[in-house]
Design a protein around this motif. Sequence first.
Motif, PDB file in Angstrom:
ATOM      1  N   ASN A 165       0.871  -1.161   0.000  1.00  0.00           N
ATOM      2  CA  ASN A 165       0.000   0.000   0.000  1.00  0.00           C
ATOM      3  C   ASN A 165       0.913   1.217   0.000  1.00  0.00           C
TER       4      ASN A 165
ATOM      5  N   TRP B   5       1.303   3.493   3.040  1.00  0.00           N
ATOM      6  CA  TRP B   5       1.860   2.951   4.269  1.00  0.00           C
ATOM      7  C   TRP B   5       3.383   3.003   4.236  1.00  0.00           C
TER       8      TRP B   5
ATOM      9  N   GLN C 150       5.028  -0.995   7.877  1.00  0.00           N
ATOM     10  CA  GLN C 150       3.628  -1.432   7.930  1.00  0.00           C
ATOM     11  C   GLN C 150       3.311  -2.404   6.796  1.00  0.00           C
ATOM     12  N   ASN C 151       3.851  -2.140   5.601  1.00  0.00           N
ATOM     13  CA  ASN C 151       3.661  -3.078   4.493  1.00  0.00           C
ATOM     14  C   ASN C 151       4.253  -4.434   4.833  1.00  0.00           C
TER      15      ASN C 151
END
Length: 136
Positions: free
Chosen positions: A18, A21, A25-26
């Motif tokens: 994403n 992000w 976080q990915n």
Amino acid sequence: MVYLTRVEHFNAAHRLYNESWSDAQNLEVFGKCSNANWHGHNYELHVTIKGEPHPETGFVFNAKTLGDLIKDIIVERVDHRNLNMDVDFMKGKFTSAENFAIGIWNELQPHVAEKGAQLHCIKLYETPRIYVEYFG
């Protein structure tokens, strides 16, 4: 009602991420599938159509014709390609197996209907242990 399934194979790369992000976080959500250098799968595609056998042929649909459609409409466009970058019907979408199956359905359905058949299911194996099914 009779169901006819044709199976095809192809290889493709993709990346799940994403853009909004962080890399952390990915990685947390998508794991190794968020690798910036992509990763690939040996996909197995099952295309199932349904109908009643034709009285003159006994076929719900000619399996050779179905194979040709799948190869021309899908396999030639995705085999040995990057789903994120090279496949027009996946541009701007998350290239999850779920979205990929929906994209395949959307590409095949008009061609199958044009030949007088009804598409029933797209089953897409991403790995031998992970697959999705889409029924339109």
